[in-house]
Structures are given as C-alpha cells and as structure tokens.
Design an enzyme around this catalytic site. Structure first.
Site, PDB file in Angstrom:
ATOM      1  N   SER A 292       0.814  -1.236   0.000  1.00 54.16           N
ATOM      2  CA  SER A 292       0.000   0.000   0.000  1.00 54.16           C
ATOM      3  C   SER A 292       0.835   1.269   0.000  1.00 54.16           C
ATOM      4  CB  SER A 292      -0.909   0.030   1.231  1.00 54.16           C
ATOM      5  OG  SER A 292      -2.117  -0.593   0.929  1.00 54.16           O
TER       6      SER A 292
ATOM      7  N   CYS B 212       2.365   7.252  -7.144  1.00 55.59           N
ATOM      8  CA  CYS B 212       2.120   8.595  -7.691  1.00 55.59           C
ATOM      9  C   CYS B 212       3.022   9.633  -7.023  1.00 55.59           C
ATOM     10  CB  CYS B 212       0.665   9.004  -7.481  1.00 55.59           C
ATOM     11  SG  CYS B 212      -0.514   7.720  -7.915  1.00 55.59           S
TER      12      CYS B 212
ATOM     13  N   TYR C 127     -18.217  31.586  -8.178  1.00 56.05           N
ATOM     14  CA  TYR C 127     -17.453  32.750  -8.643  1.00 56.05           C
ATOM     15  C   TYR C 127     -17.105  33.670  -7.482  1.00 56.05           C
ATOM     16  CZ  TYR C 127     -16.610  37.542  -9.974  1.00 56.05           C
ATOM     17  OH  TYR C 127     -16.062  38.808 -10.037  1.00 56.05           O
TER      18      TYR C 127
HETATM   19  C1  LIG Z   1       5.792   7.811 -11.198  1.00 52.13           C
HETATM   20  C2  LIG Z   1       4.338   7.509 -11.181  1.00 52.13           C
HETATM   21  C3  LIG Z   1       3.419   8.538 -10.985  1.00 52.13           C
HETATM   22  C4  LIG Z   1       2.057   8.246 -10.980  1.00 52.13           C
HETATM   23  N1  LIG Z   1       1.158   9.276 -10.786  1.00 52.13           N
HETATM   24  C5  LIG Z   1      -0.170   9.028 -10.785  1.00 52.13           C
HETATM   25  C6  LIG Z   1      -1.118  10.059 -10.551  1.00 52.13           C
HETATM   26  O1  LIG Z   1      -0.742  11.230 -10.337  1.00 52.13           O
HETATM   27  N2  LIG Z   1      -2.432   9.736 -10.561  1.00 52.13           N
HETATM   28  C7  LIG Z   1      -2.877   8.465 -10.760  1.00 52.13           C
HETATM   29  O2  LIG Z   1      -4.100   8.230 -10.736  1.00 52.13           O
HETATM   30  N3  LIG Z   1      -2.000   7.444 -10.978  1.00 52.13           N
HETATM   31  C8  LIG Z   1      -0.675   7.704 -10.996  1.00 52.13           C
HETATM   32  N4  LIG Z   1       0.226   6.681 -11.204  1.00 52.13           N
HETATM   33  C9  LIG Z   1      -0.280   5.334 -11.492  1.00 52.13           C
HETATM   34  C10 LIG Z   1      -0.561   4.572 -10.221  1.00 52.13           C
HETATM   35  O3  LIG Z   1       0.550   4.567  -9.383  1.00 52.13           O
HETATM   36  C11 LIG Z   1      -0.946   3.146 -10.591  1.00 52.13           C
HETATM   37  O4  LIG Z   1      -2.042   3.205 -11.465  1.00 52.13           O
HETATM   38  C12 LIG Z   1      -1.322   2.347  -9.368  1.00 52.13           C
HETATM   39  O5  LIG Z   1      -0.225   2.171  -8.526  1.00 52.13           O
HETATM   40  C13 LIG Z   1      -1.862   0.986  -9.808  1.00 52.13           C
HETATM   41  O6  LIG Z   1      -2.135   0.222  -8.688  1.00 52.13           O
HETATM   42  P1  LIG Z   1      -2.170  -1.369  -8.809  1.00 52.13           P
HETATM   43  O7  LIG Z   1      -2.420  -1.858  -7.443  1.00 52.13           O
HETATM   44  O8  LIG Z   1      -3.078  -1.748  -9.900  1.00 52.13           O
HETATM   45  O9  LIG Z   1      -0.725  -1.754  -9.332  1.00 52.13           O
HETATM   46  P2  LIG Z   1       0.730  -1.513  -8.680  1.00 52.13           P
HETATM   47  O10 LIG Z   1       0.763  -0.259  -7.886  1.00 52.13           O
HETATM   48  O11 LIG Z   1       1.701  -1.664  -9.800  1.00 52.13           O
HETATM   49  O12 LIG Z   1       0.859  -2.739  -7.689  1.00 52.13           O
HETATM   50  C14 LIG Z   1       0.947  -4.028  -8.156  1.00 52.13           C
HETATM   51  C15 LIG Z   1       1.812  -4.768  -7.172  1.00 52.13           C
HETATM   52  O13 LIG Z   1       1.797  -6.128  -7.528  1.00 52.13           O
HETATM   53  C16 LIG Z   1       3.080  -6.669  -7.289  1.00 52.13           C
HETATM   54  N5  LIG Z   1       3.172  -7.865  -8.128  1.00 52.13           N
HETATM   55  C17 LIG Z   1       3.098  -7.941  -9.471  1.00 52.13           C
HETATM   56  N6  LIG Z   1       3.165  -9.199  -9.888  1.00 52.13           N
HETATM   57  C18 LIG Z   1       3.284  -9.961  -8.780  1.00 52.13           C
HETATM   58  C19 LIG Z   1       3.398 -11.361  -8.568  1.00 52.13           C
HETATM   59  N7  LIG Z   1       3.387 -12.212  -9.587  1.00 52.13           N
HETATM   60  N8  LIG Z   1       3.510 -11.811  -7.295  1.00 52.13           N
HETATM   61  C20 LIG Z   1       3.500 -10.938  -6.243  1.00 52.13           C
HETATM   62  N9  LIG Z   1       3.405  -9.609  -6.401  1.00 52.13           N
HETATM   63  C21 LIG Z   1       3.287  -9.128  -7.651  1.00 52.13           C
HETATM   64  C22 LIG Z   1       4.028  -5.555  -7.663  1.00 52.13           C
HETATM   65  O14 LIG Z   1       5.275  -5.684  -7.014  1.00 52.13           O
HETATM   66  C23 LIG Z   1       3.259  -4.328  -7.206  1.00 52.13           C
HETATM   67  O15 LIG Z   1       3.639  -3.905  -5.904  1.00 52.13           O
HETATM   68  C24 LIG Z   1       1.608   6.932 -11.189  1.00 52.13           C
HETATM   69  C25 LIG Z   1       2.541   5.898 -11.379  1.00 52.13           C
HETATM   70  C26 LIG Z   1       3.880   6.179 -11.364  1.00 52.13           C
HETATM   71  C27 LIG Z   1       4.862   5.064 -11.579  1.00 52.13           C
END
Ligand SMILES: Cc1cc2nc3c(=O)[nH]c(=O)nc-3n(C[C@H](O)[C@H](O)[C@H](O)COP(=O)(O)OP(=O)(O)OC[C@H]3O[C@@H](n4cnc5c(N)ncnc54)[C@H](O)[C@@H]3O)c2cc1C
Length: 461
Positions: A42, A46, A430
């Site tokens: 968690s 972003c 406004y």
């Molecule tokens: C630099 C950056 C800036 C961002 N800014 C924004 C923003 O301003 N606004 C916005 O809405 N979104 C933003 N995002 C996008 C946002 O961070 C992602 O959309 C969000 O984190 C997605 O959440 P998730 O849980 O789907 O995936 P993730 O956050 O990618 O989490 C998936 C997790 O699964 C784990 N995992 C994957 N495969 C396996 C496996 N086989 N076994 C065990 N663990 C595994 C990974 O290690 C990871 O921790 C940004 C992303 C980045 C990189």
C-alpha cells in the site's frame, strides 16, 4: 473452516480489495493472505516524482500501510518478498516463491484477486541494462532513482518519453539541479492530448530550460564501465548521467493469461462491472485489468491509481458478500511540470474519430482568477463536442495554478452525457480570487455551443 481469499499484488488495487472484504467478513469467516513480491505494501507510486524531487522528504510518507499494520489492525496476512508464479484454477492453488528463502510452495484459495499492476516498457536497446537507466512503476524504483541522484549527483539527465510520468520525472530532476533533455518518438509530448495542445506543452517545457527532441527514435544507450553515459537517437547523442524511461507501461497479465483467464481487446484482464474475471471466483482490479470507456464504449488500458483504488474497493465489497459495480472511466487525468498544469478527460480528436463520432472543436483562452486580480494565470481549454447533438466528448486544459482541476467539471459532464448547451448555465462558483465572472469552463462551453449551433441541420419540413 473460513473461506480463503488470496490477493496477488500488495498495492492500491490488491489491498483495497483486501480491506473492503475484511470490513464485511471477519477472520472467522474469511482468511485473507496477500502476496507482494516487493518490500512494500500500500504505497503511493504517484508520489515517486515528489520523493525524487525532495518535495516529500521521507519515504515513509508514501507508505499508507505496512504489512505489520495490515496484520495487526486488519487481520490480513500480508507477505512481502513473495512472488506468485502460477495459478492453477482446477486445483484452486497458486504457486508462491518466498524470495528471501528461495523456497516454493502451493497456497490454496477459494477466491483470488489478481492485482499485479503493470510493468514499464523497456525496449531491447543496446545498453538498456546499464547502471543509471531506470523504469518506474513500483516504490523500489523510486527509492533506486532517489539513491542514484543523492549518491551519484548526476548533472545531465535524459528522460525518454514525454507522457505524464516522463514530464513529472523531468520536473523532479530539474528541482534537484539536473540539466534535463527529453526525447520522444512522437510529434509532441503528452500524446494523450491533441497535437495542437501537446505542441504548447513542448513550447512551455523549452521555456523551462528543458531540451525537447521530438520525432526522434532512441537507438541505444552508450555506456562506460557498465554505467549509462549517453542516449543515442537517430539524429544525435545526448550525454547522460541518468536515464529515465517514461515510455509507457503494459498490464501484467501473464499469470492470468497462462491460467486461461480471458484477456480483453485492450490487453488488460477482462472483467465485468463487478470486477469478476472469466474464471469462477477470480477477480481482477487496477492497472492489470481492462476498463470500460464510457464515451468510446470500448475496452481500454488506462493505468491510474484513481481507478485501481476504486476497482479494488468494488472487488472487495463483492467478495465480502455485498453488491457493488464499477461502471467505467471517462479518461480523466492530470499532471504538472513545474508551473505548467495539464489535464484531459474524454476523447481527443483522434480518439473521437476512431470511435466514429463527427465533432467540432474549439479552443478558448481565459484566466484562473478575475483579470484584475493579482496572480491571475492563463488557462487554455479545448473542447471536442459532437456535431448536431452538442454532446461533450472531451476536454483538454493547459494552464498554471488553478487550471487543471477544472477538468473535473468536464469529467462530471461527460459522466452524465451532458451537452454544451446544458453546461452553459451551470451554477459554478465565482469570486475574484478563484475565477473570472464567467468561469473558463463556461466560456469554453459557450464558444463550443455557438459552433455546434452552426452544425444543426434543420428539418425542411
Ligand atoms: C511515477 C508515477 C506517478 C504516478 N502518478 C499518478 C497520478 O498522479 N495519478 C494516478 O491516478 N496514478 C498515478 N500513477 C499510477 C498509479 O501509481 C498506478 O495506477 C497504481 O499504482 C496501480 O495500482 P495497482 O495496485 O493496480 O498496481 P501496482 O501499484 O503496480 O501494484 C501491483 C503490485 O503487484 C506486485 N506484483 C506484481 N506481480 C506480482 C506477482 N506475480 N507476485 C506478487 N506480487 C506481484 C508488484 O510488485 C506491485 O507492488 C503513477 C505511477 C507512477 C509510476
């Protein structure tokens, strides 16, 4: 025996699902185990650019809840450094590798959430694996980049890709005193905007001192002693002490695909409104799952944290025995680079054409506060509006402080299928410090409405 819920992926989508399921079913009814291959649960990816740029000083500030807190406060067994390598739908088991002890075992599930996120695209360029070349998706990537900037004190950076991650990382590096060059194979940065709006972003970036090279393909990364020293494009060589890749991400679907779970037209895991996949008792949410676009009526892959949290919540409520659905997205996103705010929602011109709409477009200029008020800032708004009906199809905004969040009004209008005529008299707030008497949103709607009016074909009868 309680049911067993297994979560793959311990960030936004996975842990939202876990906590929502827990709220509805306690540990005597539902055992919850979450496997995360990285060291954090968690966290806010972003926030990475702001951690690298030192706006956020402590890494801990980006961690919403640790595995210990999940265990103690939510009765959720969150196991970090655990990689799930296979799903066996018939045996109702996943194969898990404990990355610390390198041991593998099977873990049973009754319900499964695939929340594996996405992976940064890493082309097979020579030198791509050199030290000092970074893709960004998970918090470890942010930690590694910040460490490199702190320890190696790079003076020149090349950011490859001008999407929102590229521009936010460019800002972070500028803030840290690094000279930044940005290379993109497209004609403009921010390809999620129309070309005319993207061209303005490019111009503003150059004014910030960033060297912007467009329509240039990278051919490789030069290295010296295993460290990146330059980025080679078809036209030039750009010296670099750090290279940041921001050329997009692809959904992590391999686990689901190999298990025979259906993949959607966009390349994400296909889910229904309740976040159920094609396999019984298997759910998916977040960057790995396909979203339904409410304007184009198509499956899309839009990797954003805002969707991951909402979709995880919906999956968790349903797993917990409640009823909730996720209707879809309208493609709203916002970002900034230094003083420049950029936002978009709905369809761009090319997306509207692809979706089969005929439309008019209009671009209007206004200010974020009353014209006479100190610190008023320019704001440019472009609307894409369906011909004849006047239905709003999309909006794009470029401006400075106070500009970007106005996109939310357009997003709400899109969500409710409003026409620009219906938007004309919206009761928007406004006062001189916040808006001109006609808010930029209303000015944009009014100008577009006039154009639509010219397209209305009156029935000769
Ligand atoms: C630099 C950056 C800036 C961002 N800014 C924004 C923003 O301003 N606004 C916005 O809405 N979104 C933003 N995002 C996008 C946002 O961070 C992602 O959309 C969000 O984190 C997605 O959440 P998730 O849980 O789907 O995936 P993730 O956050 O990618 O989490 C998936 C997790 O699964 C784990 N995992 C994957 N495969 C396996 C496996 N086989 N076994 C065990 N663990 C595994 C990974 O290690 C990871 O921790 C940004 C992303 C980045 C990189």
């Amino acid at each position: 025996m309680p049911d067993r819920l297994v979560i793959v992926g311990g960030d936004a989508a996975g842990m939202s699902a876990a906590t929502q399921a827990r709220r509805r079913r306690d540990a005597s009814e539902l055992e919850i185990v979450a496997f995360e291959r990285g060291p954090y649960t968690s966290y806010s990816a972003c926030g990475i650019p702001y951690y690298v740029g030192d706006t956020v000083e402590e890494l801990e500030a980006l961690i919403v809840r640790s595995p210990e807190a999940f265990r103690e406060e939510n009765d959720i067994d969150a196991r970090i450094h655990h990689h799930v390598s296979a799903i066996d739908l018939d045996a109702r088991k996943v194969t898990v590798c404990d990355l610390e002890s390198s041991t593998e075992r099977s873990e049973a599930f009754d319900q499964l959430v695939v929340a594996t996120g996405a992976t940064p695209i890493k082309p097979e360029w020579p030198g791509i694996d050199a030290d000092g070349v970074f893709g960004i998706q998970v918090l470890e990537d942010g930690v590694a980049i910040r460490r490199w900037v702190d320890d190696e004190k790079p003076s020149r950076a090349v950011v490859v890709g001008g999407g929102y991650i590229g521009i936010e990382m460019a800002e972070a590096l500028i803030v840290r005193g690094v000279q930044v060059a940005l290379v993109d194979a497209a004609r403009q940065p921010m390809a999620t905007l129309d070309e005319d709006m993207g061209a303005i972003v490019a111009e503003r970036m150059r004014e910030l001192g960033i060297e912007v090279f467009l329509e240039e393909k990278v051919t490789g990364i030069d290295q010296s002693n295993g460290r990146a020293s330059a980025v080679a494009t078809e036209q030039r060589t750009l010296p670099a002490d750090i290279v940041v890749l921001g050329i997009g991400v692809r959904p992590n679907i391999e686990l689901a695909q190999e298990a025979g779970i259906e993949i959607g037209e966009s390349g994400g895991i296909k889910v229904n409104r309740r976040m159920r996949t094609s396999a019984d008792g298997v759910w998916s949410a977040g960057d790995c799952a396909e979203k339904f676009h409410l304007v184009s009526r198509r499956g899309v892959a839009i990797p954003l944290g805002t969707h991951a949290n909402k979709e995880g919540r919906v999956a968790g409520i349903n797993i917990g025995g409640g009823y909730e659905s996720f209707p879809g997205v309208v493609g709203t996103a916002t970002s900034k680079i230094c003083d420049i705010e950029v936002a978009r929602t709905g369809l761009t011109e090319s997306e509207a054409t692809e979706a089969g709409f005929e439309f008019v477009t209009d671009t209007s200029d206004s200010t974020t506060r009353a014209g006479y008020f100190p610190d008023t800032r320019p704001i440019k708004t472009k609307l894409v509006v369906e011909k004849q009906s006047g239905r709003l199809l999309g909006a794009q905004i470029i401006g400075e402080e106070g500009a970007a969040k106005r996109i939310d009004v357009f997003a709400t209008a899109l969500w409710n299928r409003m026409t620009v005529a219906e938007m004309l008299n919206l009761d928007l707030s406004y006062a001189p410090p916040f808006a001109p008497v006609w808010d930029p949103v209303l000015i944009a709607a009014r100008k577009a409405w006039r154009l639509v009016d010219e397209t209305v074909q009156v029935d000769p009868e």
